[in-house]
Design a protein around this motif. Structure first.
Motif, PDB file in Angstrom:
ATOM      1  N   GLU A  61       2.920 -37.418 -10.192  1.00 25.12           N
ATOM      2  CA  GLU A  61       2.686 -38.937  -9.820  1.00 25.12           C
ATOM      3  C   GLU A  61       1.354 -39.389  -9.685  1.00 25.12           C
ATOM      4  O   GLU A  61       0.676 -40.337  -9.898  1.00 25.12           O
ATOM      5  CB  GLU A  61       3.612 -39.397  -8.709  1.00 25.12           C
ATOM      6  N   ALA A  62       0.572 -38.307  -9.186  1.00 27.88           N
ATOM      7  CA  ALA A  62      -0.805 -38.757  -8.698  1.00 27.88           C
ATOM      8  C   ALA A  62      -1.724 -37.215  -8.580  1.00 27.88           C
ATOM      9  O   ALA A  62      -0.999 -36.203  -8.720  1.00 27.88           O
ATOM     10  CB  ALA A  62      -0.744 -39.191  -7.323  1.00 27.88           C
ATOM     11  N   PRO A  63      -2.991 -37.243  -8.699  1.00 30.48           N
ATOM     12  CA  PRO A  63      -3.519 -36.101  -8.704  1.00 30.48           C
ATOM     13  C   PRO A  63      -3.311 -35.250  -7.324  1.00 30.48           C
ATOM     14  O   PRO A  63      -3.113 -35.891  -6.332  1.00 30.48           O
ATOM     15  CB  PRO A  63      -5.274 -36.518  -8.436  1.00 30.48           C
ATOM     16  N   PRO A  64      -2.923 -33.941  -7.557  1.00 28.30           N
ATOM     17  CA  PRO A  64      -2.409 -33.108  -6.510  1.00 28.30           C
ATOM     18  C   PRO A  64      -3.403 -33.227  -5.387  1.00 28.30           C
ATOM     19  O   PRO A  64      -4.617 -32.939  -5.616  1.00 28.30           O
ATOM     20  CB  PRO A  64      -2.024 -31.793  -7.322  1.00 28.30           C
ATOM     21  N   GLU A  65      -2.835 -33.163  -4.000  1.00 29.59           N
ATOM     22  CA  GLU A  65      -3.636 -32.881  -2.977  1.00 29.59           C
ATOM     23  C   GLU A  65      -3.913 -31.527  -2.292  1.00 29.59           C
ATOM     24  O   GLU A  65      -4.367 -31.325  -1.500  1.00 29.59           O
ATOM     25  CB  GLU A  65      -3.561 -34.000  -2.313  1.00 29.59           C
ATOM     26  N   ARG A  66      -2.564 -30.990  -2.642  1.00 29.53           N
ATOM     27  CA  ARG A  66      -2.276 -29.684  -2.167  1.00 29.53           C
ATOM     28  C   ARG A  66      -1.962 -28.851  -3.256  1.00 29.53           C
ATOM     29  O   ARG A  66      -1.163 -28.872  -3.632  1.00 29.53           O
ATOM     30  CB  ARG A  66      -1.204 -29.655  -1.217  1.00 29.53           C
ATOM     31  N   ILE A  67      -3.044 -27.771  -3.626  1.00 26.36           N
ATOM     32  CA  ILE A  67      -2.856 -26.901  -4.738  1.00 26.36           C
ATOM     33  C   ILE A  67      -2.727 -25.288  -4.495  1.00 26.36           C
ATOM     34  O   ILE A  67      -3.592 -24.971  -3.594  1.00 26.36           O
ATOM     35  CB  ILE A  67      -4.119 -27.117  -5.546  1.00 26.36           C
ATOM     36  N   ILE A  68      -2.069 -24.654  -5.054  1.00 24.55           N
ATOM     37  CA  ILE A  68      -1.821 -23.191  -5.039  1.00 24.55           C
ATOM     38  C   ILE A  68      -2.108 -22.518  -6.438  1.00 24.55           C
ATOM     39  O   ILE A  68      -1.612 -23.101  -7.145  1.00 24.55           O
ATOM     40  CB  ILE A  68      -0.390 -22.700  -4.332  1.00 24.55           C
ATOM     41  N   SER A  69      -2.893 -21.477  -6.347  1.00 28.03           N
ATOM     42  CA  SER A  69      -3.295 -20.796  -7.467  1.00 28.03           C
ATOM     43  C   SER A  69      -2.819 -19.326  -7.249  1.00 28.03           C
ATOM     44  O   SER A  69      -3.374 -18.524  -6.236  1.00 28.03           O
ATOM     45  CB  SER A  69      -4.846 -20.825  -7.795  1.00 28.03           C
ATOM     46  N   LEU A  70      -2.321 -18.882  -8.237  1.00 27.54           N
ATOM     47  CA  LEU A  70      -1.657 -17.469  -8.407  1.00 27.54           C
ATOM     48  C   LEU A  70      -2.283 -16.374  -9.135  1.00 27.54           C
ATOM     49  O   LEU A  70      -1.724 -15.373  -9.282  1.00 27.54           O
ATOM     50  CB  LEU A  70      -0.165 -17.537  -8.702  1.00 27.54           C
ATOM     51  N   ILE A  71      -3.454 -16.759  -9.622  1.00 25.71           N
ATOM     52  CA  ILE A  71      -4.257 -15.613 -10.482  1.00 25.71           C
ATOM     53  C   ILE A  71      -5.477 -16.197 -10.342  1.00 25.71           C
ATOM     54  O   ILE A  71      -6.019 -17.348 -10.342  1.00 25.71           O
ATOM     55  CB  ILE A  71      -3.695 -15.739 -11.831  1.00 25.71           C
ATOM     56  N   PRO A  72      -6.744 -15.189 -10.388  1.00 16.36           N
ATOM     57  CA  PRO A  72      -8.090 -15.288  -9.920  1.00 16.36           C
ATOM     58  C   PRO A  72      -8.819 -16.277 -10.807  1.00 16.36           C
ATOM     59  O   PRO A  72      -9.399 -17.112 -10.563  1.00 16.36           O
ATOM     60  CB  PRO A  72      -8.562 -14.088  -9.924  1.00 16.36           C
ATOM     61  N   SER A  73      -8.187 -16.229 -12.275  1.00 16.64           N
ATOM     62  CA  SER A  73      -8.824 -17.124 -13.436  1.00 16.64           C
ATOM     63  C   SER A  73      -8.495 -18.596 -13.143  1.00 16.64           C
ATOM     64  O   SER A  73      -9.589 -19.172 -13.195  1.00 16.64           O
ATOM     65  CB  SER A  73      -8.362 -16.734 -14.746  1.00 16.64           C
ATOM     66  N   VAL A  88      -4.966 -24.823  -1.015  1.00 20.37           N
ATOM     67  CA  VAL A  88      -4.481 -24.263   0.224  1.00 20.37           C
ATOM     68  C   VAL A  88      -3.963 -22.887   0.141  1.00 20.37           C
ATOM     69  O   VAL A  88      -3.911 -22.219   1.179  1.00 20.37           O
ATOM     70  CB  VAL A  88      -3.229 -25.230   0.827  1.00 20.37           C
ATOM     71  N   GLY A  89      -3.865 -22.117  -1.000  1.00 18.03           N
ATOM     72  CA  GLY A  89      -3.323 -21.032  -1.150  1.00 18.03           C
ATOM     73  C   GLY A  89      -3.923 -20.164  -2.552  1.00 18.03           C
ATOM     74  O   GLY A  89      -3.955 -20.827  -3.340  1.00 18.03           O
ATOM     75  N   VAL A  90      -4.079 -19.089  -2.233  1.00 17.35           N
ATOM     76  CA  VAL A  90      -4.654 -18.182  -3.589  1.00 17.35           C
ATOM     77  C   VAL A  90      -4.095 -16.742  -3.671  1.00 17.35           C
ATOM     78  O   VAL A  90      -3.344 -16.346  -2.733  1.00 17.35           O
ATOM     79  CB  VAL A  90      -6.052 -18.145  -3.431  1.00 17.35           C
ATOM     80  N   ASN A  91      -4.466 -16.068  -4.724  1.00 19.95           N
ATOM     81  CA  ASN A  91      -3.945 -14.434  -4.866  1.00 19.95           C
ATOM     82  C   ASN A  91      -4.817 -13.565  -3.943  1.00 19.95           C
ATOM     83  O   ASN A  91      -5.766 -14.029  -3.604  1.00 19.95           O
ATOM     84  CB  ASN A  91      -4.302 -14.056  -6.088  1.00 19.95           C
ATOM     85  N   ASP A  92      -4.182 -12.650  -3.445  1.00 22.62           N
ATOM     86  CA  ASP A  92      -5.035 -11.667  -2.746  1.00 22.62           C
ATOM     87  C   ASP A  92      -6.088 -11.250  -3.056  1.00 22.62           C
ATOM     88  O   ASP A  92      -6.879 -10.807  -2.266  1.00 22.62           O
ATOM     89  CB  ASP A  92      -3.805 -10.489  -2.142  1.00 22.62           C
ATOM     90  N   TYR A  93      -6.058 -11.360  -4.295  1.00 19.53           N
ATOM     91  CA  TYR A  93      -7.404 -10.396  -4.712  1.00 19.53           C
ATOM     92  C   TYR A  93      -8.468 -11.531  -5.323  1.00 19.53           C
ATOM     93  O   TYR A  93      -9.357 -11.206  -6.240  1.00 19.53           O
ATOM     94  CB  TYR A  93      -7.063  -9.589  -6.196  1.00 19.53           C
ATOM     95  N   ASP A  94      -8.250 -12.737  -4.938  1.00 16.56           N
ATOM     96  CA  ASP A  94      -9.277 -13.704  -5.200  1.00 16.56           C
ATOM     97  C   ASP A  94     -10.244 -13.483  -4.477  1.00 16.56           C
ATOM     98  O   ASP A  94     -10.264 -13.489  -3.065  1.00 16.56           O
ATOM     99  CB  ASP A  94      -8.617 -15.083  -5.093  1.00 16.56           C
ATOM    100  N   TYR A  96     -13.910 -14.966  -5.626  1.00 12.92           N
ATOM    101  CA  TYR A  96     -14.700 -15.586  -6.072  1.00 12.92           C
ATOM    102  C   TYR A  96     -14.343 -17.263  -6.312  1.00 12.92           C
ATOM    103  O   TYR A  96     -13.321 -17.257  -6.877  1.00 12.92           O
ATOM    104  CB  TYR A  96     -15.426 -15.120  -7.414  1.00 12.92           C
ATOM    105  N   PRO A  97     -14.853 -18.211  -5.823  1.00  9.49           N
ATOM    106  CA  PRO A  97     -16.465 -17.994  -4.927  1.00  9.49           C
ATOM    107  C   PRO A  97     -15.874 -17.415  -3.407  1.00  9.49           C
ATOM    108  O   PRO A  97     -14.890 -17.345  -2.944  1.00  9.49           O
ATOM    109  CB  PRO A  97     -16.701 -19.531  -4.876  1.00  9.49           C
ATOM    110  N   GLU A 293     -16.589  -6.545 -13.773  1.00 12.58           N
ATOM    111  CA  GLU A 293     -15.323  -6.549 -14.639  1.00 12.58           C
ATOM    112  C   GLU A 293     -14.833  -8.038 -14.610  1.00 12.58           C
ATOM    113  O   GLU A 293     -14.071  -8.617 -15.472  1.00 12.58           O
ATOM    114  CB  GLU A 293     -14.403  -5.592 -13.950  1.00 12.58           C
ATOM    115  N   ASN A 294     -14.883  -8.664 -13.363  1.00 12.87           N
ATOM    116  CA  ASN A 294     -14.319  -9.942 -13.155  1.00 12.87           C
ATOM    117  C   ASN A 294     -14.964 -10.909 -14.122  1.00 12.87           C
ATOM    118  O   ASN A 294     -14.398 -11.913 -14.552  1.00 12.87           O
ATOM    119  CB  ASN A 294     -14.571 -10.242 -11.853  1.00 12.87           C
ATOM    120  N   MET A 295     -16.327 -10.826 -14.266  1.00 14.84           N
ATOM    121  CA  MET A 295     -17.056 -11.811 -15.039  1.00 14.84           C
ATOM    122  C   MET A 295     -16.550 -11.770 -16.671  1.00 14.84           C
ATOM    123  O   MET A 295     -16.753 -12.804 -17.359  1.00 14.84           O
ATOM    124  CB  MET A 295     -18.469 -11.780 -15.064  1.00 14.84           C
TER     125      MET A 295
END
Length: 320
Positions: A61-73, A88-94, A96-97, A293-295
């Motif tokens: 409905e609107a741009p998200p204000e709370r985002i979770i990402s489950l993969i580093p890319s 607000v939340g990310v993968n354990d291996y994130d 960068y930055p 490797e990540n790059m």
């Protein structure tokens, strides 16, 4: 112990990516790709409905204000779009930055579903490469009213650009996404121009140490990157990521050996000590190099810089 867990994650992701992109024909039927193609010139307006790689429609409905990402890319793209405050939340291996250290860690291949629900995200960005491990989790999240958008695996740079534009569209950051893509394209063009007319070199890319040496072959993102910089992959006679025998490496006699891992101390000095490797041109000429490797593997904004790093490792003379 942690380094071995990281190796396992990389291997599982590679297997997941391979399964996700088993054929280009399947990829071309991707509903997310089709949706993107029809909306390429449109601006992002809300309410917004987008179709993910599973064929599921997600309405925001609107741009998200709370985002979770489950993969580093995905995480690197979202931070690059300026969404630090919204994530607000990310993968354990994130890693960068650096700001990822301040975000809640939710798991790596398996995720804490209760923790995700408790964070009340407006949207969760998952990824096609880990869809198998999310099978039951997706149903749980959807039952709890959490919106999950599964991002398609990118097989090449153009599909990476599509992913960036999709995430920009979904988060109300489309101008930022298009600027990111333009910067990446400019970097790729710069690298390719410096390698115009270069004499191709035979290259071996090593992603794990002996006794189980793995390498990327045909139909991998690495293969595309090597082709872009006119490098001849000695492992291109086999599909996907696979275990290669030392005898095969010796027989192929690469001009350059590229190491993409850093979990073995002094690996650059250990490789020349392997039995029979003293006959390889890369060893004779001290052309064994290590890259981040990540790059070169994360399908995000640093991929163009990864291409440059790979090119410099193989053709240092072109960048002097």
């Amino acid at each position: 112990m942690k380094k071995y867990l990281k190796i396992g994650l990389s291997a599982l992701l590679a297997i997941g990516l391979l399964a996700a992109c088993n054929s280009k024909e399947t990829k071309n039927d991707n509903p997310a790709t089709e949706q993107q193609a029809t909306s390429q010139g449109e601006e992002a307006t809300f309410p917004l409905t987008m179709t993910d790689v599973t064929g599921k429609d997600i309405t925001l409905e609107a741009p998200p204000e709370r985002i979770i990402s489950l993969i580093p890319s995905n995480t690197e793209i979202l931070f690059g779009l300026g969404l630090n405050n919204e994530i607000v939340g990310v993968n354990d291996y994130d890693d960068y930055p650096a700001e990822t250290a301040d975000k809640e860690k939710l798991g790596s291949m398996e995720f804490n579903i209760e923790q995700i629900i408790a964070l009340t995200p407006d949207i969760v960005f998952a990824h096609e490469s880990s869809i198998a491990s999310l099978d039951g989790a997706l149903a749980q999240l959807e039952a709890a009213g959490v919106k999950v958008y599964v991002v398609a695996n990118a097989d090449n740079f153009n599909e990476t650009y599509t992913t960036i534009e999709q995430l920009g569209r979904a988060t109300g950051k489309l101008p930022e996404a298009r600027k990111m893509i333009a910067n990446m394209k400019a970097k790729v063009e710069e690298v390719e121009s410096k390698l115009a007319g270069v004499e191709p070199k035979k290259v071996f890319v090593e992603t794990s140490d002996e006794p189980e040496i793995y390498t990327p072959g045909k139909d991998t993102f690495m293969q595309e990157m090597l082709e872009m910089i006119h490098a001849d992959n000695i492992a291109a006679d086999t599909n996907g990521w696979y275990k290669i025998d030392a005898e095969h490496i010796i027989a192929k006699n690469p001009d350059v050996i590229v190491v993409t891992y850093n979990y073995v101390p002094d690996i650059l000095t250990k490789i020349p000590q392997r039995a029979g490797f003293d006959t390889i041109n890369a060893v004779k000429n001290k052309a064994i190099v290590q890259v981040d490797e990540n790059m070169i593997s994360r399908q995000g904004p640093r991929l163009a810089d990864g291409l440059e790093e790979l090119a410099k490792a193989i053709y240092p003379e072109a960048f002097e």
